[in-house]
Design a protein around this motif. Structure first.
Motif, mmCIF file in Angstrom:
data_model
loop_
_atom_site.group_PDB
_atom_site.id
_atom_site.type_symbol
_atom_site.label_atom_id
_atom_site.label_comp_id
_atom_site.label_asym_id
_atom_site.label_seq_id
_atom_site.Cartn_x
_atom_site.Cartn_y
_atom_site.Cartn_z
ATOM 1 N N MET A 208 -25.043 16.335 -23.225
ATOM 2 C CA MET A 208 -26.507 15.876 -23.070
ATOM 3 C C MET A 208 -26.865 15.442 -21.691
ATOM 4 N N THR A 209 -28.029 16.230 -21.393
ATOM 5 C CA THR A 209 -28.597 16.011 -20.060
ATOM 6 C C THR A 209 -29.057 14.632 -19.823
ATOM 7 N N HIS A 210 -28.671 13.895 -18.713
ATOM 8 C CA HIS A 210 -29.244 12.766 -18.253
ATOM 9 C C HIS A 210 -29.297 12.652 -16.762
ATOM 10 N N ARG A 211 -30.135 11.608 -16.354
ATOM 11 C CA ARG A 211 -30.398 11.389 -14.839
ATOM 12 C C ARG A 211 -30.361 10.102 -14.608
ATOM 13 N N THR A 212 -29.365 9.222 -15.524
ATOM 14 C CA THR A 212 -29.080 7.910 -15.273
ATOM 15 C C THR A 212 -27.964 7.795 -14.016
ATOM 16 N N PRO A 213 -28.147 6.994 -12.841
ATOM 17 C CA PRO A 213 -27.390 6.725 -11.780
ATOM 18 C C PRO A 213 -26.396 5.860 -12.292
ATOM 19 N N PRO A 214 -25.113 6.006 -11.600
ATOM 20 C CA PRO A 214 -24.275 4.888 -12.002
ATOM 21 C C PRO A 214 -24.431 3.405 -11.848
ATOM 22 N N THR A 215 -23.925 2.713 -12.805
ATOM 23 C CA THR A 215 -24.176 1.408 -12.696
ATOM 24 C C THR A 215 -23.478 0.442 -12.229
ATOM 25 N N GLY A 216 -23.719 -0.622 -11.788
ATOM 26 C CA GLY A 216 -22.973 -1.599 -11.181
ATOM 27 C C GLY A 216 -22.745 -1.538 -9.658
ATOM 28 N N SER A 217 -22.360 -2.279 -8.735
ATOM 29 C CA SER A 217 -22.234 -2.342 -7.489
ATOM 30 C C SER A 217 -20.799 -1.963 -7.327
ATOM 31 N N PRO A 218 -20.382 -1.117 -6.149
ATOM 32 C CA PRO A 218 -19.032 -0.568 -5.817
ATOM 33 C C PRO A 218 -18.296 -1.702 -5.177
ATOM 34 N N GLY A 219 -19.085 -2.588 -4.511
ATOM 35 C CA GLY A 219 -18.692 -3.616 -3.516
ATOM 36 C C GLY A 219 -17.891 -2.878 -2.299
ATOM 37 N N VAL A 220 -17.064 -3.482 -1.863
ATOM 38 C CA VAL A 220 -16.457 -2.925 -0.618
ATOM 39 C C VAL A 220 -14.763 -2.778 -0.898
ATOM 40 N N ILE B 209 -22.301 5.191 9.201
ATOM 41 C CA ILE B 209 -21.166 4.727 9.718
ATOM 42 C C ILE B 209 -21.149 3.005 10.210
ATOM 43 N N LEU B 210 -22.415 2.899 10.939
ATOM 44 C CA LEU B 210 -22.438 1.636 11.152
ATOM 45 C C LEU B 210 -22.794 0.557 9.879
ATOM 46 N N SER B 211 -23.614 1.210 9.016
ATOM 47 C CA SER B 211 -23.572 0.246 7.816
ATOM 48 C C SER B 211 -22.345 -0.210 7.050
ATOM 49 N N LEU B 212 -21.506 0.988 6.870
ATOM 50 C CA LEU B 212 -20.137 0.571 6.365
ATOM 51 C C LEU B 212 -19.341 -0.374 7.125
ATOM 52 N N ARG B 213 -19.264 -0.125 8.512
ATOM 53 C CA ARG B 213 -18.679 -1.146 9.464
ATOM 54 C C ARG B 213 -19.091 -2.635 9.300
ATOM 55 N N ARG B 214 -20.392 -2.678 9.210
ATOM 56 C CA ARG B 214 -20.740 -4.152 8.812
ATOM 57 C C ARG B 214 -20.319 -4.680 7.726
ATOM 58 N N SER B 215 -20.425 -3.852 6.532
ATOM 59 C CA SER B 215 -20.035 -4.381 5.406
ATOM 60 C C SER B 215 -18.584 -4.741 5.355
ATOM 61 N N LEU B 216 -17.716 -4.089 5.912
ATOM 62 C CA LEU B 216 -16.560 -4.394 6.048
ATOM 63 C C LEU B 216 -15.863 -5.614 7.064
ATOM 64 N N GLU B 217 -16.827 -5.763 7.995
ATOM 65 C CA GLU B 217 -16.779 -6.891 8.952
ATOM 66 C C GLU B 217 -17.196 -8.143 8.028
ATOM 67 N N ALA B 218 -17.990 -8.022 7.118
ATOM 68 C CA ALA B 218 -18.763 -9.094 6.388
ATOM 69 C C ALA B 218 -17.717 -9.664 5.481
ATOM 70 N N THR B 219 -16.495 -8.904 5.030
ATOM 71 C CA THR B 219 -15.497 -9.234 4.299
ATOM 72 C C THR B 219 -14.461 -9.997 4.868
ATOM 73 N N GLY B 220 -14.494 -9.865 6.179
ATOM 74 C CA GLY B 220 -13.645 -10.726 6.967
ATOM 75 C C GLY B 220 -12.148 -9.615 7.089
ATOM 76 N N ARG B 221 -12.264 -8.712 6.595
ATOM 77 C CA ARG B 221 -11.004 -7.736 6.583
ATOM 78 C C ARG B 221 -11.092 -6.754 7.641
ATOM 79 N N PHE B 222 -12.065 -6.895 8.602
ATOM 80 C CA PHE B 222 -12.239 -5.812 9.432
ATOM 81 C C PHE B 222 -12.893 -6.305 10.678
ATOM 82 N N SER B 223 -12.258 -6.374 12.220
ATOM 83 C CA SER B 223 -12.664 -6.803 13.157
ATOM 84 C C SER B 223 -13.319 -5.915 14.326
ATOM 85 N N GLU B 224 -13.893 -6.352 15.235
ATOM 86 C CA GLU B 224 -13.963 -5.699 16.309
ATOM 87 C C GLU B 224 -12.807 -4.535 16.919
ATOM 88 N N ASP B 225 -11.723 -5.487 17.027
ATOM 89 C CA ASP B 225 -10.463 -4.948 17.540
ATOM 90 C C ASP B 225 -10.051 -3.741 16.537
#
Length: 330
Positions: free
Chosen positions: A1-13, A275-291
């Motif tokens: 069946m044809t559909h155009r529904t995008p995936p639901t839910g937030s994938p998070g990090v 790249i910068l967007s994903l880097r910021r998302s990872l840093e916001a989780t505390g699991r990724f640092s500037e180092d």
């Protein structure tokens, strides 16, 4: 069946985010290296870089299996790299050296590597779509559960091959994933100036295959959608179509004076650097640092430096071999 529904839910990090960040950075640094080498006249010919669109290749390649096939366009350096073609072999190809993935005969627009199931590198707009449909038919006839992923730009939607390929794939329910990299400009022509219907997922859905649009600047969203589509195709669900809405930060090619789009528009899209967007998302989780970022950047820089050394140490094909692979040796 044809559909155009995008995936639901937030994938998070998810844990995969670190892998996606690394893959995107590898593509970015390779392309920056290409620009530097081209500007210094160390590589020649046509050159189309992927800067800004890295989330598309990273997300989709992560969803494919090692036996799946990939068909790409002339803006394919990043696809080849993430498919497993070494950066040294890619650069050596641009140098025209025999150590390149095509022995220096293909150059930037015609990268090819059978070992990684990477089948171009196609310089003709929409030229890869019929090829992908044929490969998917071959897999079906051989009884193999493999997916053929076909990348192309939105400009391909104006070509007859686009419509013929989607129609044939849908009629035969072939295992092909159509990946439209919609960066809004076919060379210098804006999508709205060439297409009366700019919703390309809707256009694809007219051929009765599942189709939806994805934020092509979000690597996590691309991977989540790609996995959903790849799993469905592999399970016998027939062809699927992803419209990946993205943007190239640089001109169409190194020859392009880029007089067709406003600098303010480019600046707005640059703020969404994947790249910068994903880097910021990872840093916001505390699991990724500037180092962590600096260590990753050094690792990728070392890979590219080694690739340049490999390419520059190579040599052109001997004159006596120029007719090899042109005429049968039997």
């Amino acid at each position: 069946m044809t559909h155009r529904t995008p995936p639901t839910g937030s994938p998070g990090v998810p844990e995969a985010a670190g892998h996606l960040l690394r893959q995107m950075l590898r593509v970015r640094r390779l392309e920056e290296q290409c620009v530097e080498l081209y500007s210094a006249a160390r590589i020649r010919g046509f050159l189309h870089v992927y800067i800004g669109e890295e989330a598309v290749a990273a997300g989709i390649m992560s969803a494919l299996g090692p036996e799946d096939a990939v068909v790409a366009t002339y803006r394919e350096h990043g696809h080849a790299l993430l498919r497993g073609v070494p950066a040294g072999a890619i650069l050596a190809e641009m140098y025209g050296h025999v150590q390149g993935c095509c022995r220096g005969r293909g150059g930037s627009m015609h990268l090819f590597d059978a070992a990684t199931h990477f089948y171009g590198g196609n310089a003709i707009v929409a030229g890869g779509l019929p090829l992908a449909v044929g490969m998917a038919l071959a897999e079906r006839m051989a009884g193999r559960a493999r997916v053929t992923a076909c990348f192309f730009g939105e400009g391909a939607a104006a070509e007859g091959e686009f419509h013929e390929s989607l129609n044939l794939a849908a009629l035969s329910r072939l295992p092909v994933l159509f990946c439209c990299e919609n960066n809004l400009y076919a060379m210098g022509t804006a999508l709205a100036r060439s297409q009366s219907q700019t919703d390309l997922a809707l256009k694809a859905a007219a051929y009765e295959l599942p189709a939806w649009s994805v934020d092509g600047m979000d690597a996590l969203a691309v991977e989540e959608s790609a996995r959903r589509a790849v799993d469905a195709v592999r399970a016998g669900g027939g062809p699927h179509f992803l419209e990946l809405r993205t943007y190239r930060f640089r001109a169409h090619s190194m020859f392009d004076p880029e007089r067709y789009r406003d600098k303010a528009e480019v600046a707005r899209w640059t703020e969404r650097d994947p790249i910068l967007s994903l880097r910021r998302s990872l840093e916001a989780t505390g699991r990724f640092s500037e180092d962590d970022w600096n260590a990753l950047d050094r690792e990728v820089a070392a890979e590219m430096e080694a690739a340049v050394r490999f390419a520059e140490a190579g040599a052109p094909e001997p004159l006596d071999d120029l007719q090899r692979f042109v005429y049968s040796e039997r």
